[in-house]
Write a protein that holds these residues in place. Structure first.
Motif, PDB file in Angstrom:
ATOM      1  N   GLY A 180     -39.555   5.948 -93.120  1.00 42.14           N
ATOM      2  CA  GLY A 180     -39.291   4.584 -93.566  1.00 42.14           C
ATOM      3  C   GLY A 180     -37.796   4.334 -93.584  1.00 42.14           C
ATOM      4  O   GLY A 180     -37.007   5.265 -93.782  1.00 42.14           O
ATOM      5  N   SER A 181     -37.405   3.088 -93.389  1.00 43.43           N
ATOM      6  CA  SER A 181     -35.978   2.777 -93.273  1.00 43.43           C
ATOM      7  C   SER A 181     -35.216   2.989 -94.577  1.00 43.43           C
ATOM      8  O   SER A 181     -33.996   3.144 -94.557  1.00 43.43           O
ATOM      9  N   ASP A 182     -35.896   3.035 -95.709  1.00 45.68           N
ATOM     10  CA  ASP A 182     -35.201   3.255 -96.974  1.00 45.68           C
ATOM     11  C   ASP A 182     -35.144   4.733 -97.379  1.00 45.68           C
ATOM     12  O   ASP A 182     -34.425   5.104 -98.297  1.00 45.68           O
ATOM     13  N   VAL A 183     -35.873   5.600 -96.687  1.00 49.83           N
ATOM     14  CA  VAL A 183     -35.958   7.003 -97.074  1.00 49.83           C
ATOM     15  C   VAL A 183     -34.619   7.738 -96.968  1.00 49.83           C
ATOM     16  O   VAL A 183     -34.255   8.473 -97.896  1.00 49.83           O
ATOM     17  N   PHE A 233     -31.617   6.693 -97.479  1.00 45.99           N
ATOM     18  CA  PHE A 233     -30.832   6.349 -98.668  1.00 45.99           C
ATOM     19  C   PHE A 233     -31.413   6.997 -99.913  1.00 45.99           C
ATOM     20  O   PHE A 233     -30.688   7.524-100.752  1.00 45.99           O
ATOM     21  N   LEU A 234     -32.725   6.972-100.049  1.00 47.35           N
ATOM     22  CA  LEU A 234     -33.352   7.538-101.240  1.00 47.35           C
ATOM     23  C   LEU A 234     -33.099   9.039-101.347  1.00 47.35           C
ATOM     24  O   LEU A 234     -32.985   9.570-102.452  1.00 47.35           O
ATOM     25  N   ILE A 235     -32.984   9.706-100.227  1.00 46.43           N
ATOM     26  CA  ILE A 235     -32.672  11.136-100.246  1.00 46.43           C
ATOM     27  C   ILE A 235     -31.212  11.344-100.657  1.00 46.43           C
ATOM     28  O   ILE A 235     -30.905  12.239-101.439  1.00 46.43           O
ATOM     29  N   THR A 236     -30.322  10.476-100.140  1.00 50.07           N
ATOM     30  CA  THR A 236     -28.892  10.572-100.451  1.00 50.07           C
ATOM     31  C   THR A 236     -28.622  10.125-101.877  1.00 50.07           C
ATOM     32  O   THR A 236     -27.898  10.763-102.619  1.00 50.07           O
ATOM     33  N   GLY A 237     -29.194   8.982-102.267  1.00 46.96           N
ATOM     34  CA  GLY A 237     -29.028   8.432-103.602  1.00 46.96           C
ATOM     35  C   GLY A 237     -27.626   7.931-103.885  1.00 46.96           C
ATOM     36  O   GLY A 237     -26.783   7.839-102.990  1.00 46.96           O
ATOM     37  N   GLY A 238     -27.381   7.574-105.127  1.00 53.42           N
ATOM     38  CA  GLY A 238     -26.070   7.098-105.538  1.00 53.42           C
ATOM     39  C   GLY A 238     -25.793   5.688-105.050  1.00 53.42           C
ATOM     40  O   GLY A 238     -26.686   4.866-104.939  1.00 53.42           O
ATOM     41  N   THR A 239     -24.533   5.435-104.760  1.00 56.68           N
ATOM     42  CA  THR A 239     -24.088   4.146-104.258  1.00 56.68           C
ATOM     43  C   THR A 239     -23.687   4.340-102.805  1.00 56.68           C
ATOM     44  O   THR A 239     -22.940   5.256-102.484  1.00 56.68           O
ATOM     45  N   ALA A 240     -24.200   3.479-101.922  1.00 60.67           N
ATOM     46  CA  ALA A 240     -23.927   3.676-100.506  1.00 60.67           C
ATOM     47  C   ALA A 240     -24.009   2.370 -99.744  1.00 60.67           C
ATOM     48  O   ALA A 240     -24.672   1.424-100.170  1.00 60.67           O
ATOM     49  N   ASN A 241     -23.329   2.344 -98.612  1.00 54.99           N
ATOM     50  CA  ASN A 241     -23.474   1.270 -97.636  1.00 54.99           C
ATOM     51  C   ASN A 241     -24.464   1.786 -96.606  1.00 54.99           C
ATOM     52  O   ASN A 241     -24.273   2.874 -96.048  1.00 54.99           O
ATOM     53  N   VAL A 242     -25.535   1.042 -96.372  1.00 56.93           N
ATOM     54  CA  VAL A 242     -26.586   1.487 -95.463  1.00 56.93           C
ATOM     55  C   VAL A 242     -26.611   0.563 -94.259  1.00 56.93           C
ATOM     56  O   VAL A 242     -26.590  -0.661 -94.397  1.00 56.93           O
ATOM     57  N   GLY A 243     -26.640   1.145 -93.068  1.00 48.90           N
ATOM     58  CA  GLY A 243     -26.644   0.356 -91.848  1.00 48.90           C
ATOM     59  C   GLY A 243     -27.665   0.860 -90.857  1.00 48.90           C
ATOM     60  O   GLY A 243     -28.438   1.782 -91.141  1.00 48.90           O
ATOM     61  N   GLY A 244     -27.633   0.237 -89.670  1.00 48.33           N
ATOM     62  CA  GLY A 244     -28.585   0.589 -88.623  1.00 48.33           C
ATOM     63  C   GLY A 244     -29.987   0.264 -89.074  1.00 48.33           C
ATOM     64  O   GLY A 244     -30.238  -0.788 -89.651  1.00 48.33           O
ATOM     65  N   MET A 245     -30.885   1.182 -88.846  1.00 54.28           N
ATOM     66  CA  MET A 245     -32.267   1.032 -89.305  1.00 54.28           C
ATOM     67  C   MET A 245     -32.476   1.841 -90.582  1.00 54.28           C
ATOM     68  O   MET A 245     -33.567   2.323 -90.862  1.00 54.28           O
ATOM     69  N   GLY A 246     -31.395   1.991 -91.345  1.00 53.35           N
ATOM     70  CA  GLY A 246     -31.445   2.743 -92.592  1.00 53.35           C
ATOM     71  C   GLY A 246     -30.949   4.168 -92.454  1.00 53.35           C
ATOM     72  O   GLY A 246     -30.781   4.875 -93.450  1.00 53.35           O
ATOM     73  N   GLU A 247     -30.683   4.610 -91.223  1.00 53.83           N
ATOM     74  CA  GLU A 247     -30.267   5.997 -90.998  1.00 53.83           C
ATOM     75  C   GLU A 247     -28.774   6.217 -91.188  1.00 53.83           C
ATOM     76  O   GLU A 247     -28.319   7.346 -91.315  1.00 53.83           O
ATOM     77  N   VAL A 273     -26.016   6.131 -93.607  1.00 53.40           N
ATOM     78  CA  VAL A 273     -25.769   6.079 -95.047  1.00 53.40           C
ATOM     79  C   VAL A 273     -24.353   6.585 -95.307  1.00 53.40           C
ATOM     80  O   VAL A 273     -24.048   7.746 -95.071  1.00 53.40           O
ATOM     81  N   THR A 274     -23.504   5.674 -95.811  1.00 44.48           N
ATOM     82  CA  THR A 274     -22.120   6.026 -96.126  1.00 44.48           C
ATOM     83  C   THR A 274     -21.931   5.936 -97.637  1.00 44.48           C
ATOM     84  O   THR A 274     -21.959   4.835 -98.192  1.00 44.48           O
ATOM     85  N   PRO A 275     -21.752   7.073 -98.311  1.00 47.85           N
ATOM     86  CA  PRO A 275     -21.566   7.053 -99.776  1.00 47.85           C
ATOM     87  C   PRO A 275     -20.331   6.234-100.167  1.00 47.85           C
ATOM     88  O   PRO A 275     -19.318   6.224 -99.466  1.00 47.85           O
TER      89      PRO A 275
END
Length: 138
Positions: A6-9, A11-25, A27-29
């Motif tokens: 899923g496109s949110d997974v 981020f959910l694995i990384t957690g915290g505060t992040a900028n998310v781009g692409g199709m969710g893959e 993840v920049t903390p």
């Protein structure tokens, strides 16, 4: 593997505060910062499946100032959302953003007092639910 679930997974694995781009893959903390928010919730919803179907039918995504490529598709699916979105910009005097595929809208406020006053104004002047809130440290 996470993005295939899923496109949110990712981020959910990384957690915290992040900028998310692409199709969710992508993840920049980011460093945590308290942000005061105004959530604006209409009584109607937007079907995510219908919004994505409308998005596919729009052709090339139109870039918006708030970066939500699904906004025009959500407005197509739920015409009341486009009307309420414009009304909230006028009533609050703030930039209004759409959360995901809708229908929740939000505004970034300068402080807690501004968020609280705008929530009270929206509750008084419209049929929308408005909530003043803020981000919390992870």
């Amino acid at each position: 593997i996470a993005s295939k679930l899923g496109s949110d997974v990712p981020f959910l694995i990384t957690g915290g505060t992040a900028n998310v781009g692409g199709m969710g893959e992508q993840v920049t903390p980011l460093a945590f910062e308290t942000v005061h928010l105004l959530l604006i919730i209409p009584s109607y919803g937007c079907s995510t499946a219908e919004v994505f179907k409308a998005f596919d039918g729009l052709g090339e995504p139109q870039k918006t100032n708030d970066g939500n490529d699904l906004m025009q598709a959500a407005f197509t699916v739920e015409h009341r959302l486009a009307i309420d979105f414009e009304a909230m910009k006028e009533l609050t005097g703030l930039a209004i953003h759409l959360s995901g595929s809708g229908s929740t809208m939000f505004a970034i406020c300068d402080n807690a007092e501004q968020a609280k006053k705008l929530a009270e104004l929206i509750q008084k002047e419209t049929t929308l639910v408005a909530i003043a809130t803020h981000t919390c440290a992870p």
